[in-house]
Scaffold this active site. Sequence first.
Site, PDB file in Angstrom:
ATOM      1  N   THR A  46     -18.631   5.302 -19.306  1.00  0.00           N
ATOM      2  CA  THR A  46     -18.219   4.347 -18.284  1.00  0.00           C
ATOM      3  C   THR A  46     -19.465   3.788 -17.603  1.00  0.00           C
ATOM      4  OG1 THR A  46     -18.133   5.797 -16.337  1.00  0.00           O
ATOM      5  CG2 THR A  46     -16.288   5.913 -17.880  1.00  0.00           C
ATOM      6  N   CYS A  47     -19.234   2.952 -16.598  1.00  0.00           N
ATOM      7  CA  CYS A  47     -20.375   2.378 -15.884  1.00  0.00           C
ATOM      8  C   CYS A  47     -21.103   3.415 -15.042  1.00  0.00           C
ATOM      9  CB  CYS A  47     -19.920   1.217 -14.999  1.00  0.00           C
ATOM     10  SG  CYS A  47     -18.710   1.693 -13.743  1.00  0.00           S
ATOM     11  N   ARG A  49     -21.069   7.036 -15.967  1.00  0.00           N
ATOM     12  CA  ARG A  49     -21.312   8.328 -16.610  1.00  0.00           C
ATOM     13  C   ARG A  49     -21.125   8.251 -18.115  1.00  0.00           C
ATOM     14  NH1 ARG A  49     -19.249  12.063 -14.016  1.00  0.00           N
ATOM     15  NH2 ARG A  49     -18.699  10.891 -12.149  1.00  0.00           N
ATOM     16  N   GLY A 180     -16.060 -10.733 -21.804  1.00  0.00           N
ATOM     17  CA  GLY A 180     -15.715  -9.377 -22.231  1.00  0.00           C
ATOM     18  C   GLY A 180     -14.219  -9.165 -22.239  1.00  0.00           C
ATOM     19  N   ASN A 183     -11.628  -2.512 -22.358  1.00  0.00           N
ATOM     20  CA  ASN A 183     -10.682  -1.853 -21.469  1.00  0.00           C
ATOM     21  C   ASN A 183     -10.944  -2.178 -20.000  1.00  0.00           C
ATOM     22  OD1 ASN A 183      -9.249  -0.480 -23.518  1.00  0.00           O
ATOM     23  ND2 ASN A 183     -10.868   1.038 -23.673  1.00  0.00           N
ATOM     24  N   ALA A 185     -12.134  -4.861 -18.781  1.00  0.00           N
ATOM     25  CA  ALA A 185     -11.761  -6.245 -18.477  1.00  0.00           C
ATOM     26  C   ALA A 185     -10.326  -6.342 -17.985  1.00  0.00           C
ATOM     27  CB  ALA A 185     -11.955  -7.119 -19.711  1.00  0.00           C
TER      28      ALA A 185
END
Length: 405
Positions: A46-47, A49, A180, A183, A185
């Site tokens: 994810t953004c 981790r 993009g 998911n 988005a």
Amino acid sequence: MSVIARTADHATHGLAVVERLTPAAAGLATDLAALDGVVGSVVVATCNRVEVLAELGVPDAGKAVDDFLSQRLGPDAADLTRRSDAALTVHLFRLACGLESQVVGEREINGQLRRALSRARRAGTASFGLAHTIEAASRASRRVENETGLAGRGRSIVAVGLDLVGRFVELPGCTVVLVGTGNYAGAVTAALHDRGVARAFVSSASGRAEQFADRHGLTAIADDDLAHHLTEADLLVTCRGFGGPAVPLDAVEAALAQRAAERPLAVLDLAVTHDVDARVADLPGVHVIDLAAIHASVPPADTEQVRLAEQILDEELAAFEADMAIRGIGPDIAALQAWSRGIVDAEIARLGDNPDAEASAIALRRVGASLVHLPTVLLRQAAAEDRASGLLHDLRDLLANGQEA
């Protein structure tokens, strides 16, 4: 069996490390699951981790995982946080409930965990232990959402980012270009609709723009039309994250040349690997908001709501541990039932051609099942209360002596 995790996150390692590791996450679960002794793997990127999860069939497989990660991830692999078994379970529950997030209580991470599990299932790498733990953590997350106010408006990376955007442009009635279709988005699109944007266009290098646009009520545009549509846009949102700029400097410069000089353009770059060329931030009238800016603006969580979430978490963890303890004695219960059936079958065999043999056999099987029922219930209850050790020791002795006799 044992479950392990190797993790890099925003709080412990910083966004720069997460950014370096993110590109290597593609295909990692499949490669790990192919290692000797590894039963399954799930990878969450994810953004904030990168979580590398693996279930081991033998303890020594943990070294094979670490050796492989050292080759795949480079020097950063040595600094990854290591967790296993009970500590990993607690971590996954806290993660799913948003208690480990930069925006405490955010709901996006639970969806990201579930999507990672779905990808692993499609790829054939989702083992029972990992899937069962993630599903239980997701249920705990839903309780936190339903029984606390922790996941309210503003409790997400997207929401905080859009709040920052609101300082430069009026979101209600504005025009947005989204780059993009992954998911993330979907969460962005829902938040944009919630804020009342007037028009939204979507572009994707993957060729999924049309499908995504139909599903979310947007208008698809081609990549080479990006500069043209930026001339009319108030906000550009990017969440592609493929490791290279999806929005080059020249595209933004070309758009600015066709706009009124005083008209601002807000850019919300939600990709950990930065979708927008860094030089765009230096252009006049452009306001770039990236993850670092979002993290610096996260609102504090309500202390009472966090306390309630922690209480729910403790209850769900206790229930999960009890469930796993009960599952752990499954082989012993199966052995007890098999032992009982063996005795009953032996007695039925002695009936021979007796005219009442069939009725007697049915009665014997009922008696055998009844005699095993109470010990089974007591064993499960004892396991749930963490006091089954002595009972299991005696049961195993009984079965061993019974077989010898």
